[in-house]
Design a protein around this motif. Structure first.
Motif, PDB file in Angstrom:
ATOM      1  N   ILE A 216      40.604  30.297  32.047  1.00 40.10           N
ATOM      2  CA  ILE A 216      40.258  31.612  31.489  1.00 40.10           C
ATOM      3  C   ILE A 216      39.092  32.244  32.238  1.00 40.10           C
ATOM      4  CG2 ILE A 216      39.320  32.765  29.421  1.00 40.10           C
ATOM      5  CD1 ILE A 216      42.285  32.266  29.252  1.00 40.10           C
ATOM      6  N   LEU A 217      38.276  31.448  32.898  1.00 42.65           N
ATOM      7  CA  LEU A 217      37.173  32.013  33.669  1.00 42.65           C
ATOM      8  C   LEU A 217      37.680  32.724  34.910  1.00 42.65           C
ATOM      9  CD1 LEU A 217      34.144  32.390  34.282  1.00 42.65           C
ATOM     10  CD2 LEU A 217      34.258  30.214  35.545  1.00 42.65           C
ATOM     11  N   GLY A 218      38.390  31.993  35.797  1.00 44.74           N
ATOM     12  CA  GLY A 218      38.826  32.610  37.037  1.00 44.74           C
ATOM     13  C   GLY A 218      40.012  31.943  37.690  1.00 44.74           C
ATOM     14  N   GLY A 219      40.618  30.979  37.005  1.00 43.97           N
ATOM     15  CA  GLY A 219      41.757  30.276  37.573  1.00 43.97           C
ATOM     16  C   GLY A 219      43.088  30.819  37.119  1.00 43.97           C
ATOM     17  N   GLY A 220      43.068  31.730  36.169  1.00 43.31           N
ATOM     18  CA  GLY A 220      44.308  32.203  35.560  1.00 43.31           C
ATOM     19  C   GLY A 220      44.745  33.582  36.002  1.00 43.31           C
ATOM     20  N   GLY A 221      44.305  34.014  37.178  1.00 43.58           N
ATOM     21  CA  GLY A 221      44.741  35.323  37.667  1.00 43.58           C
ATOM     22  C   GLY A 221      44.345  36.424  36.693  1.00 43.58           C
ATOM     23  N   PHE A 222      45.335  37.194  36.252  1.00 40.31           N
ATOM     24  CA  PHE A 222      45.045  38.320  35.370  1.00 40.31           C
ATOM     25  C   PHE A 222      44.703  37.888  33.956  1.00 40.31           C
ATOM     26  CE2 PHE A 222      46.889  40.492  38.905  1.00 40.31           C
ATOM     27  CZ  PHE A 222      46.269  41.721  38.909  1.00 40.31           C
ATOM     28  N   ALA A 223      44.868  36.598  33.650  1.00 40.88           N
ATOM     29  CA  ALA A 223      44.434  36.100  32.350  1.00 40.88           C
ATOM     30  C   ALA A 223      42.953  35.746  32.355  1.00 40.88           C
ATOM     31  CB  ALA A 223      45.252  34.862  31.964  1.00 40.88           C
ATOM     32  N   SER A 224      42.315  35.770  33.514  1.00 45.74           N
ATOM     33  CA  SER A 224      40.929  35.310  33.625  1.00 45.74           C
ATOM     34  C   SER A 224      39.931  36.433  33.354  1.00 45.74           C
ATOM     35  CB  SER A 224      40.680  34.722  35.017  1.00 45.74           C
ATOM     36  OG  SER A 224      40.688  35.735  35.994  1.00 45.74           O
ATOM     37  N   GLN A 225      38.784  36.047  32.863  1.00 47.56           N
ATOM     38  CA  GLN A 225      37.734  37.016  32.557  1.00 47.56           C
ATOM     39  C   GLN A 225      37.198  37.683  33.816  1.00 47.56           C
ATOM     40  OE1 GLN A 225      34.636  35.449  30.063  1.00 47.56           O
ATOM     41  NE2 GLN A 225      36.062  34.722  28.478  1.00 47.56           N
ATOM     42  N   LEU A 226      37.061  36.936  34.899  1.00 49.44           N
ATOM     43  CA  LEU A 226      36.542  37.528  36.123  1.00 49.44           C
ATOM     44  C   LEU A 226      37.442  38.662  36.600  1.00 49.44           C
ATOM     45  CD1 LEU A 226      35.434  34.285  37.996  1.00 49.44           C
ATOM     46  CD2 LEU A 226      33.916  36.102  37.161  1.00 49.44           C
ATOM     47  N   THR A 227      38.753  38.442  36.583  1.00 50.92           N
ATOM     48  CA  THR A 227      39.680  39.495  36.999  1.00 50.92           C
ATOM     49  C   THR A 227      39.680  40.646  36.005  1.00 50.92           C
ATOM     50  OG1 THR A 227      41.103  37.941  38.184  1.00 50.92           O
ATOM     51  CG2 THR A 227      42.103  40.017  37.494  1.00 50.92           C
ATOM     52  N   GLN A 228      39.735  40.318  34.732  1.00 52.12           N
ATOM     53  CA  GLN A 228      39.789  41.366  33.721  1.00 52.12           C
ATOM     54  C   GLN A 228      38.563  42.269  33.762  1.00 52.12           C
ATOM     55  OE1 GLN A 228      42.150  42.477  31.458  1.00 52.12           O
ATOM     56  NE2 GLN A 228      43.465  41.216  32.769  1.00 52.12           N
ATOM     57  N   GLN A 229      37.405  41.698  34.018  1.00 52.94           N
ATOM     58  CA  GLN A 229      36.187  42.513  33.963  1.00 52.94           C
ATOM     59  C   GLN A 229      35.847  43.167  35.307  1.00 52.94           C
ATOM     60  OE1 GLN A 229      32.887  41.282  31.500  1.00 52.94           O
ATOM     61  NE2 GLN A 229      34.062  39.553  30.677  1.00 52.94           N
ATOM     62  N   LEU A 230      35.942  42.411  36.413  1.00 49.88           N
ATOM     63  CA  LEU A 230      35.552  43.008  37.690  1.00 49.88           C
ATOM     64  C   LEU A 230      36.641  43.883  38.288  1.00 49.88           C
ATOM     65  CD1 LEU A 230      33.429  40.498  37.531  1.00 49.88           C
ATOM     66  CD2 LEU A 230      33.170  41.005  39.956  1.00 49.88           C
ATOM     67  N   ARG A 231      37.911  43.513  38.091  1.00 51.08           N
ATOM     68  CA  ARG A 231      38.990  44.336  38.641  1.00 51.08           C
ATOM     69  C   ARG A 231      39.503  45.321  37.603  1.00 51.08           C
ATOM     70  NH1 ARG A 231      44.562  43.295  42.056  1.00 51.08           N
ATOM     71  NH2 ARG A 231      45.793  44.853  40.955  1.00 51.08           N
ATOM     72  N   GLU A 232      39.999  44.805  36.483  1.00 50.62           N
ATOM     73  CA  GLU A 232      40.652  45.671  35.502  1.00 50.62           C
ATOM     74  C   GLU A 232      39.658  46.520  34.719  1.00 50.62           C
ATOM     75  OE1 GLU A 232      44.125  45.888  35.401  1.00 50.62           O
ATOM     76  OE2 GLU A 232      43.604  44.853  37.254  1.00 50.62           O
ATOM     77  N   GLY A 233      38.466  46.015  34.483  1.00 51.42           N
ATOM     78  CA  GLY A 233      37.487  46.772  33.718  1.00 51.42           C
ATOM     79  C   GLY A 233      36.656  47.722  34.552  1.00 51.42           C
ATOM     80  N   LYS A 234      36.280  47.293  35.769  1.00 47.46           N
ATOM     81  CA  LYS A 234      35.351  48.072  36.588  1.00 47.46           C
ATOM     82  C   LYS A 234      35.943  48.602  37.894  1.00 47.46           C
ATOM     83  CE  LYS A 234      31.698  47.455  33.924  1.00 47.46           C
ATOM     84  NZ  LYS A 234      31.032  48.598  33.234  1.00 47.46           N
ATOM     85  N   GLY A 235      37.016  47.997  38.365  1.00 45.01           N
ATOM     86  CA  GLY A 235      37.566  48.434  39.645  1.00 45.01           C
ATOM     87  C   GLY A 235      36.681  48.081  40.824  1.00 45.01           C
ATOM     88  N   TYR A 236      35.852  47.027  40.665  1.00 44.61           N
ATOM     89  CA  TYR A 236      34.946  46.646  41.745  1.00 44.61           C
ATOM     90  C   TYR A 236      35.661  45.925  42.894  1.00 44.61           C
ATOM     91  CZ  TYR A 236      30.862  47.457  38.655  1.00 44.61           C
ATOM     92  OH  TYR A 236      29.909  48.003  37.838  1.00 44.61           O
TER      93      TYR A 236
END
Length: 942
Positions: free
Chosen positions: A772-792
């Motif tokens: 859930i941290l960063g190993g699960g692709g789009f299920a991960s918090q890192l992806t959800q927040q930095l990509r999906e949430g912020k577009g960074y």
């Protein structure tokens, strides 16, 4: 329509003349059924019961060719948007569902001519996938908001920076296509579009594009795998039937590129350290009769030691270590590219003269029948490799259907490949290449303009300026308001699972030869191929610091001839079998990888034995190998991703640990190495006592062992002591390190510390915790927040990477330069809150994915080889997957939180940034880890 694609007999008839042993073969078939719904949706079904999985691919016949000038990048933008949300899947869309159902990770790709969306899932999730794909096509567009569009623009722009703007030679295709095709030609622009066009795109623009092109009558659905055909048909009709047909889509006319006069252009590349010359000619579209001999032509001219370009540019004039030539075929037109990345400070006019010499050589000598047969043999193997998974078969069926309106076109395709003659090859050379105008691009390092082709003009390349705070703000969590799209039934209810698939690990056999070589195998006759790996422990670990790079050079030399075969003769012997044998050196081992047609397996193993036991030690090949490594080292010094990997290893392991060193060596050590050093390493360390053989494919255990008897007799064992791993210390306090790459368009991030070995009892538990941290692709918090949430960022991940030695935990990403600090602050915040914020829902998602994904864990030969390699390296049980499944089932949130406390302390990590120091370095003090340390002079890349 039922189409039965019969390949085996057809291939055998043509390839028999070049197969060393004429053998009978069974008929290899791909059966498919195609039907069309009333709304125009093409549906193709292919049953394959070899694994309890199903691949679902939805392909729209729309790519960048359907865009217009000033509104480019839309098709690729939709590749992103369609995963995010639809009316009935809700926020997270297919990505969120994929994690729950054990999917491969929903993904897509866009070309000039089509966009596809695909995933492989356990077979019990098929109805869910059909429901979800229909929702994307018929119940999606209302959910796109201005904020969602603004966010996804940033994601796509980050992809462009990462894939093109921030890497060496990244603008080459842009420059070529702008000059190979007129401005109004749909191939004049890049698939990813331009930053300006993406920024100007309005919500109305996007909706109009979707409604025009993403319609059933412009789309193909392929279902491939283990399923009931009648049930699948029923589900397809239920979920897709009521989506309305769109406006008729007329095919675009074929339109080749046009060059009225020679075009020569140059670009001073910020990230290049070597000059590169690329030539491009307009040719023909895919499946055109001339496309087949053009493919043979490009391979013959550039691939291998027999190739005229290799003989002239690499061996005779020593201008480069490699020449690449390929035929790029698209629906409307084609183009043939020739590319030479020359050695440092080489004038590209000299390269151009050598190219002309190589062409003259080809004109004088032509191509022989044996060379033609050799190339066709490789095409046969590549063909089967492409069909080794249900998704690969699905892709091929969709491709043929979209571009020929016939999924059974595969027979015509194969016949066209095999019908190419030597006369055809010479004819297309005369018709499309010899004496014809081309586009020539000279990409040279900054300040080295004198290396460009004489008479070149400056290319128009748009380079982005780094401005802090330049991007707009948005909140993609804001839900759209709309009138729901009507349906004849309630689509808001996700379909149930089907019957749970029976998941069984492949049957493994194991034997030890009399010389101590351990052999592991899995018999699998899905396709007539055999793949193998021979792993010899040691690698770079056995090198001394003054001879770094020996293992890599030895690996390079092992396929450069034998005592009985010149380098050219060995290469031809391998290729005549349609085989490949490659040797690579890594930190901990040297690995030999082989891939061959099953009928040619024994001959391939004979060549492996010769390579392993009878090295040639060719002085001229050694000189070329040293030049090649020198070139690679120079290129690494300007590539931000390569810099990050090298610098991160140094920071993790420390300068006195061999694991911190570049596998290539250094400029100093590589030029100090002699063939005698390679001989010494070979004689001391290459032993069956520290080696393991893995064999997967269409061969029995008895035949596999029989094939290795000579190796058992001739390869004598010797004692080899692998040095104990030095365990690096975790930092006592976090520190930010910065490597300056002036004017970098992205910052490459590496955050982590020395963590765990794969053999540690907590290793797999930690991997579960990381999902859930960063190993699960789009299920991960890192992806959800930095990509999906912020577009960074375009992508971010985290994971543990130990072997039998301690390896690092690492978070890695590339973020747009002007949010470097903001990205690191968000990563830090996620790490700080991960344990306390971990929920039962997170655990449920983790368990669902890790357990259900086992259904597809060993579908491909590559996956089966990976399984065998892990079993042999770490002494795991054959069914270790079942043990891991038990760990997942018994995992609790309390245990997750304990693991977080133990392995994810953000205050005890290395925080590395590779980017533009002028705009980003000073800002990073605000991260709270003291002054950032500039390491350009203290952490040498070599």
């Amino acid at each position: 329509m039922n189409a039965k694609i019969v390949l085996g007999l057809l291939l055998l008839a043509v390839f028999a003349c070049q197969t060393p042993e004429k053998e009978t073969t069974t008929e290899f078939t791909i059966e498919n059924e195609k039907f069309e719904l009333d709304n125009g949706l093409d549906v193709i079904l292919h049953v394959d019961r070899s694994d309890p999985v199903v691949a679902v691919a939805l392909t729209a016949h729309v790519g960048s060719a359907r865009e217009v000038t000033g509104r480019t990048g839309f098709a690729h933008l939709f590749e992103h948007l369609l995963f995010l949300e639809s009316e009935n899947l809700g926020k997270g869309g297919l990505d969120k569902m994929s994690a729950r159902i054990g999917g491969s990770g929903a993904n897509g790709s866009t070309s000039r001519d089509r966009t596809n969306y695909f995933q492989t899932v356990p077979k019990d999730a098929l109805e869910k996938m059909i429901w979800a794909e229909a929702d994307k096509l018929g119940w999606f567009i209302n959910t796109v908001t201005e904020h969602v569009l603004a966010k996804e623009k940033q994601v796509v722009k980050n992809e462009k920076r990462q894939s093109y703007d921030n890497r060496p030679y990244g603008h080459t295709s842009y420059v070529i296509d702008k000059n190979l095709y007129p401005e109004d030609h749909p191939y004049n622009w890049q698939v990813i579009g331009s930053l300006d066009d993406l920024q100007r795109a309005t919500l109305d623009d996007v909706k109009q594009f979707f409604n025009r092109w993403y319609v059933p009558n412009n789309t193909t659905l392929v279902i491939s795998g283990d399923f009931d055909v009648e049930q699948a048909k029923s589900w397809v009709k239920k979920y897709f039937d009521e989506i309305p047909r769109g406006e008729a889509v007329e095919p675009l006319p074929k339109r080749p590129g046009r060059i009225d006069e020679m075009v020569k252009l140059y670009h001073e590349d910020n990230f290049a350290r070597l000059p590169e010359l690329t030539l491009a000619w307009p040719t023909v579209e895919m499946y055109h009769p001339d496309s087949y001999p053009l493919t043979v032509l490009t391979r013959y001219l550039s691939d291998g030691k027999k190739a005229p370009f290799y003989q002239v540019l690499v061996e005779e004039q020593q201008l480069t270590s490699d020449v690449s030539m390929y035929n790029r075929e698209s629906e409307l037109a084609g183009q043939t590219h020739l590319s030479v990345r020359a050695f440092a400070d080489t004038d590209l006019d000299t390269v151009m003269a050598a190219i002309e010499t190589a062409f003259a050589k080809f004109e004088a000598e032509g191509i022989s029948e044996s060379d033609l047969d050799r190339i066709k043999a490789g095409q046969e193997t590549r063909f089967y490799n492409g069909l080794s998974s249900v998704l690969g078969k699905g892709f091929q069926l969709a491709q043929y259907n979209i571009f020929t309106d016939d999924p059974g076109f595969i027979e015509d395709d194969i016949e066209s490949i095999l019908a190419v003659s030597t006369e055809d090859v010479m004819r297309v050379y005369e018709q499309y290449i010899k004496g014809k105008n081309f586009v020539a691009t000279s990409f040279v390092p900054k300040g080295k303009l004198e290396l460009a082709l004489e008479g070149s003009s400056q290319a128009e390349v748009v380079e982005e300026e780094i401005i802090i705070g330049a991007e707009e703000t948005f909140d993609p969590s804001i839900a759209a308001t709309y009138e729901p799209t009507p349906s004849t039934f309630d689509r808001s209810q996700e379909p149930p699972y089907g019957d749970s698939p029976e998941v069984s690990t492949p049957e493994v056999w194991e034997e030890e030869l009399k010389n101590g070589l351990e052999v592991y195998g899995i018999e699998n006759n899905e396709v007539p191929l055999v793949q193998f790996t021979l792993v010899i422990d040691g690698g770079q670990l056995l090198e001394s610091f003054d001879k770094l790079g020996v293992a890599n050079l030895l690996a390079n030399m092992m396929t450069k001839g034998t005592q009985n075969k010149t380098p050219l003769e060995l290469e031809e012997a391998i290729e005549q079998l349609g085989a490949s044998i490659n040797v690579s050196a890594e930190k901990e081992n040297i690995t030999i990888r082989g891939n061959t047609l099953a009928k040619n397996y024994r001959q391939t193993i004979d060549l492996l034995e010769e390579i392993l036991l009878e090295p040639r030690w060719d002085e001229s090949e050694f000189t070329l190998a040293v030049q090649q490594v020198t070139s690679q080292l120079q290129q690494q010094q300007a590539n931000p991703n390569a810099i990050a990997a090298i610098a991160y290893d140094r920071l993790i392991y420390g300068n006195d640990n061999v694991r911190a060193k570049n596998i290539l060596g250094t400029m100093g050590t590589v030029h100090a190495i002699t063939i005698a050093d390679l001989r010494q390493y070979y004689e001391q360390y290459l032993s069956p006592s520290v080696a393991r053989m893995h064999i997967v494919g269409d061969i029995s255990q008895a035949d596999a062992i029989r094939s290795l008897q000579d190796l058992a007799d001739k390869w004598a064992a010797k004692p080899v002591a692998i040095p104990d791993a030095e365990i690096p210390d975790q930092p006592e306090a976090s520190q930010v390190y910065f490597y300056d790459v002036p004017d970098a368009k992205q910052s490459v991030l590496r955050v982590g510390y020395p963590a765990l070995a794969a053999t540690d009892s907590s290793y797999y538990e930690a991997t579960v915790m990381n999902y859930i941290l960063g190993g699960g692709g789009f299920a991960s918090q890192l992806t959800q927040q930095l990509r999906e949430g912020k577009g960074y960022t375009y992508g971010i991940r985290s994971g543990f990477s130990g072997t039998d030695a301690v390896g690092p935990f690492t978070i890695s990403s590339g973020v747009r330069s002007n949010v470097t600090l903001e990205s690191l602050e968000l990563i830090k915040e996620i790490l700080e809150n991960y344990g306390t914020g971990y929920t039962e829902k997170d655990l449920e998602t983790t368990k669902g994915f890790l357990i259900k994904s086992n259904a597809r864990a060993f579908e491909t030969a590559r996956a089966k080889l990976g399984m065998l390699e892990d079993i042999s390296a770490y002494d795991w049980e054959y069914d270790y997957v079942k043990n891991r499944e038990s760990i997942v089932r018994n995992m609790t949130t309390d245990r997750i939180r304990t693991l977080v406390q133990e392995y994810l302390d953000p205050d005890k990590m290395i925080w590395l940034v590779v980017g533009d120091a002028n705009t980003q370095l000073d800002r990073l003090q605000a991260l709270g880890f003291g002054d950032p340390v500039l390491i350009n002079n203290t952490v040498p890349l070599e």
